[in-house]
Design a protein around this motif. Structure first.
Motif: not given
Length: 84
Positions: A3-7, A12-26, A43-50
């Motif tokens: 349950r902890l992982i599910v929520h 964390m998903l937006p931060f992970l996707l942003y990290g992949l984006y930065i990695w790709h750009v660099k 904010a996007i992470g909180m909305v997804l978690m809710i």
């Protein structure tokens, strides 16, 4: 733990996707964004978690009814249950 992982994963998903984006750009040799949009990522992470709480509660929530605890009856244990 699941349950902890599910929520926490939607948080964390937006931060992970942003990290992949930065990695790709660099990696492609381009200039990345000048500032990290921390507020929007959070904010996007909180909305997804809710939303994960709402979806989990709607589809996998507790059943309604009274709980009858396990009891010892005629020399054997009768398991607990949720009844109507």
């Amino acid at each position: 733990m699941s349950r902890l992982i599910v929520h926490l994963l939607p948080l964390m998903l937006p931060f992970l996707l942003y990290g992949l984006y930065i990695w790709h750009v660099k990696r492609s040799g381009k200039d990345g964004p000048e500032a990290t949009p921390w507020f929007w990522l959070a904010a996007i992470g909180m909305v997804l978690m809710i939303l994960s709480f709402v979806v989990y509660g709607a589809f996998f929530g507790e059943t309604l009814g009274d709980y009858a605890p396990a009891r010892f009856e005629d020399g054997r244990v009768v398991p607990g249950r949720i009844g109507q």
